[in-house]
Structure formats: C-alpha cells, structure tokens
Design a protein around this motif. Structure first.
Motif, short mmCIF file in Angstrom:
data_model
loop_
_atom_site.label_atom_id
_atom_site.label_comp_id
_atom_site.label_asym_id
_atom_site.label_seq_id
_atom_site.Cartn_x
_atom_site.Cartn_y
_atom_site.Cartn_z
N LEU A 1 -11.89 -7.94 -1.89
CA LEU A 1 -10.52 -7.65 -2.30
C LEU A 1 -9.74 -7.12 -1.10
N TYR A 2 -8.46 -7.47 -1.05
CA TYR A 2 -7.60 -6.99 0.03
C TYR A 2 -6.30 -6.47 -0.59
N ILE A 3 -6.04 -5.18 -0.41
CA ILE A 3 -4.85 -4.54 -0.96
C ILE A 3 -3.92 -4.22 0.19
N ASN A 4 -2.67 -4.72 0.12
CA ASN A 4 -1.68 -4.46 1.16
C ASN A 4 -0.51 -3.71 0.55
N CYS A 5 -0.45 -2.42 0.83
CA CYS A 5 0.65 -1.60 0.32
C CYS A 5 1.67 -1.27 1.42
N GLY A 6 1.51 -1.91 2.58
CA GLY A 6 2.44 -1.67 3.69
C GLY A 6 3.65 -2.58 3.62
N GLU A 7 3.39 -3.86 3.40
CA GLU A 7 4.49 -4.82 3.32
C GLU A 7 4.84 -5.03 1.86
N ALA A 8 5.99 -4.53 1.46
CA ALA A 8 6.34 -4.51 0.04
C ALA A 8 7.36 -5.58 -0.33
N GLY A 9 7.43 -6.65 0.47
CA GLY A 9 8.24 -7.80 0.06
C GLY A 9 9.67 -7.82 0.57
N LEU A 10 10.06 -6.85 1.42
CA LEU A 10 11.43 -6.81 1.92
C LEU A 10 11.42 -6.33 3.36
N ALA A 11 12.03 -7.12 4.24
CA ALA A 11 12.25 -6.70 5.63
C ALA A 11 13.74 -6.74 5.90
N ILE A 12 14.27 -5.65 6.44
CA ILE A 12 15.70 -5.57 6.77
C ILE A 12 15.83 -5.51 8.29
N HIS A 13 16.49 -6.50 8.87
CA HIS A 13 16.69 -6.57 10.31
C HIS A 13 18.17 -6.39 10.59
N ASP A 14 18.51 -5.23 11.18
CA ASP A 14 19.90 -4.96 11.50
C ASP A 14 20.00 -4.48 12.94
N ALA A 15 21.12 -3.86 13.31
CA ALA A 15 21.32 -3.44 14.70
C ALA A 15 20.30 -2.41 15.16
N PRO B 1 0.44 -0.79 -9.33
CA PRO B 1 -0.12 -1.97 -10.01
C PRO B 1 -1.03 -2.80 -9.12
N ARG B 2 -0.80 -2.80 -7.82
CA ARG B 2 -1.70 -3.53 -6.92
C ARG B 2 -3.09 -2.90 -6.93
N VAL B 3 -3.11 -1.59 -6.99
CA VAL B 3 -4.38 -0.86 -7.00
C VAL B 3 -5.07 -1.00 -8.35
N THR B 4 -4.30 -0.86 -9.44
CA THR B 4 -4.91 -0.94 -10.76
C THR B 4 -5.44 -2.34 -11.05
N MET B 5 -4.78 -3.37 -10.51
CA MET B 5 -5.30 -4.73 -10.69
C MET B 5 -6.59 -4.93 -9.90
N ALA B 6 -6.68 -4.29 -8.72
CA ALA B 6 -7.92 -4.35 -7.95
C ALA B 6 -9.05 -3.66 -8.72
N LYS B 7 -8.74 -2.51 -9.31
CA LYS B 7 -9.74 -1.79 -10.11
C LYS B 7 -10.21 -2.64 -11.28
N GLN B 8 -9.30 -3.33 -11.93
CA GLN B 8 -9.66 -4.20 -13.04
C GLN B 8 -10.58 -5.32 -12.58
N PHE C 1 13.28 3.99 -9.68
CA PHE C 1 12.20 3.43 -10.50
C PHE C 1 10.96 3.40 -9.63
N GLY C 2 9.83 2.97 -10.19
CA GLY C 2 8.67 2.78 -9.36
C GLY C 2 7.44 3.53 -9.82
N VAL C 3 6.45 3.62 -8.92
CA VAL C 3 5.13 4.14 -9.25
C VAL C 3 5.17 5.62 -9.58
N LEU C 4 5.99 6.41 -8.87
CA LEU C 4 6.08 7.83 -9.19
C LEU C 4 6.55 8.03 -10.63
N GLN C 5 7.54 7.27 -11.04
CA GLN C 5 7.99 7.39 -12.43
C GLN C 5 6.90 6.98 -13.41
N GLU C 6 6.09 6.01 -13.07
CA GLU C 6 4.99 5.62 -13.94
C GLU C 6 4.00 6.77 -14.11
N GLU C 7 3.72 7.47 -13.01
CA GLU C 7 2.83 8.63 -13.07
C GLU C 7 3.43 9.74 -13.94
#
Length: 335
Positions: free
Chosen positions: A252-266, A132-139, A285-291
C-alpha cells in the motif's frame, strides 16, 4: 447538553491550533462553541470577539467549574497536558486532548487512570485516523489484501519555516513522527519490541529538527518513522507525508502530501492543504471536522470512542519517547 441537544464545547489553549479548533467548532451544526480559555487576555479577547464567544477564561480551572460546558478541547503545550487533562476529567467534562497525549509514558498512565475513573470520555486527537486515505488503507489491510505486514516506512516532513516556530516546544519525532507511529501500530495491531533512533539538530531551536526511528514489532515487522522539519522554506508542500506498507501478498502507498491542487503564482508553486482543515469560499470542512463530529456523536450517544483509544495513544508516545532516549544514548531501547 443544552436543551437544543447541541454539544457545548470549550477550547483551552489558543495557540495556532487552538484557534483552528475554535474556528471549526464555531461553524459546525449541533455544536455550540461555548467558551474559550488562554492565559493571555489580549489573545482571549481577540479570538472571542471574532467568533462571538461570551464566556472567556484566563484560568482553565474556572472554565472547568462552568456547568454549561460539556466538552473541552485541550490544545495547550504538551507539558501542560497531564495536569489540565486530569483536572478536566475529574470535573466531569468530556475531553478531546490534542496529540501527543503527554511527554512521557508516566504522564500518559496518570491521564489514563483519571479517565478510567471519570464520568466523561477521553479521546486523543490523532487526526490521521480520520483521513479517508488512511481509513481506506486500514480497511484494505483488514480485508487481507496485502497479507501480513513485514515492512512500513513513513516520512512526514515540513519546511524549516514551520520548524522554527515549533521546535522550541517539541521535537520533530514527538511532534509529527507520533502520527506515523500511531498509524503503524494501528495498521499492524502489533506492539513495539525494540527501538533505535537518530536525531539531527542543525537549527538553533531547543529540540532536534530531524529524526529517524526504526522499530522491531512483536509481529516480526520492521517500521521506520522519518520526521524532518528542515525542508527549504521554498518547498511547495504544506507537509510532505507519505507511507509505504509492504505485506507478504502486496503493498500500500499513502500520499498525504500532494492533495490534488498546485497553485503556481508569482511567489512560486504551492500545494495547499485540501483535506485537513481547508476553508474554501469562507467555510471550513475536512478531516478535523470529521474528528470533532465523531467525538460529538459519542458524547450525544453515550458510546465510548473506539476510533482511537487512550491505550493506543499511549503506545505511540512510548515509541517516540523510546526513540528520544535511543537518539540521546545511542542504545537500542527495549520496551
């Protein structure tokens, strides 16, 4: 299709991504994971037993002869794509062929010729077109919000831990750079005129770990693709994927690296995939299922897939193949 209107789907090739395909298909409504195929009997039984799949094949030709299958995902080594895809299309199956379509332009053209004469559909799995980040950029581009594109730069970089498992099969440019090559051609609706590239091979694997390609498009824009599979093994990114698109009226700037979750553990900090095929609470779920859902919809409706056409997929291969030639010869390649 079956009497229940479920699309009966098979997967040919059970490497890591073939298994991801099978796992997602097995959980999707109105899709029946009908059969699996790999040359390795132990692997075939392992995945089939886990997913409860009865039809099991070690020869893909026998699978293609099965009238109870509507669609095949081809998730094999790229060098096997041409033969299996052509045989699948000639058998009457609908074909979802993982990217890259094939290793050479000549191979792609043979696959497209088979598709033109086939009853079934061919779609190449350029998954980023369903993000969706890419398709919104295309739009936004189509709405004219950044004017005419003059410059594009993308990076799609992975840790060397992943590179070490993949670089025996494909280069970083052909393996991942092809995503951004396809998106840039899609965004710009332009063709590649010339290509120059450099690759770097610090590792011990068959193919280069890193590559940069610069293309001049026939629209006048410049497009740069960076793909490096040599980030430190401790990198927090599942994938560091970003793109900048600059136009005459905006950017336009598309960032598909940082997806909104960082987990910091040992073990340190990790930024896991939350978009492409995550499995929170035990369900994918996700983009593969959409495809996959999109292709199943096309099969049910009889409408030819338009989100990515074989010719568009072929154009991305042509760019990356030219980049490989340029890196090996030092020449600027004209397409």
């Amino acid at each position: 299709m079956s009497q229940s209107n479920n699309v009966r789907w098979a997967v040919i090739g059970l490497g890591w991504f073939g298994e991801v395909h099978a796992d997602n298909l097995s959980e999707m409504p109105e899709i029946e994971l009908a059969a699996l195929c790999t040359r390795r009997p132990d692997r075939l039984n392992e995945v089939s037993d886990r997913l409860g799949v009865e039809r099991r094949y070690t020869d893909y030709r026998e699978l293609l002869a099965d009238p109870e299958i509507d669609v095949v995902s081809i998730t094999t080594h790229i060098n096997d794509h041409r033969e299996i895809a052509i045989d699948a299309l000639r058998s009457g199956k609908h074909v979802l062929l993982e990217k890259p379509m094939a290793p050479t332009l000549a191979d792609c053209e043979q696959i497209m010729e088979a598709a033109r004469n086939a009853d079934g559909f061919l779609m190449v799995g350029h998954i980023c077109r369903f993000d969706p980040r890419v398709t919104m950029a295309k739009q936004a581009i189509e709405e004219g919000r950044i004017g005419d594109i003059i410059s594009m730069h993308a990076r799609r970089n992975l840790s060397k831990e992943i590179g070490e498992t993949a670089l025996e099969n494909i280069s970083a440019l052909m393996g991942d750079g092809i995503h951004d090559a396809d998106l840039m051609l899609w965004f710009s609706q332009a063709n590649v005129s010339t290509v120059y590239a450099q690759e770097v091979h610090p590792g011990q694997s068959k193919y280069p770990d890193a590559g940069w390609s610069i293309a001049r498009l026939d629209s006048g824009a410049v497009a740069v693709v960076e793909s490096v599979w040599h980030l430190p093994k401790t990198t927090p990114y599942t994938i560091d994927a970003r793109m900048e698109i600059i136009g005459t009226e905006g950017a336009l700037y598309i960032n598909c690296g940082e997806a909104g979750l960082a987990i910091h553990d040992a073990q340190g900090v990790k930024l896991p995939d939350t978009m492409y095929w995550p499995r929170p609470l035990g369900s994918y779920f996700g983009v593969l299922q959409e495809e996959l859902r999109y292709f199943a919809k096309c099969v049910r409706s009889g409408e030819t897939p338009q989100r990515i056409t074989p010719a568009e997929s072929c154009a991305a291969v042509a760019w990356m193949a030219a980049a490989t030639e340029s890196a090996q010869t030092g020449a600027v390649i004209t397409l």
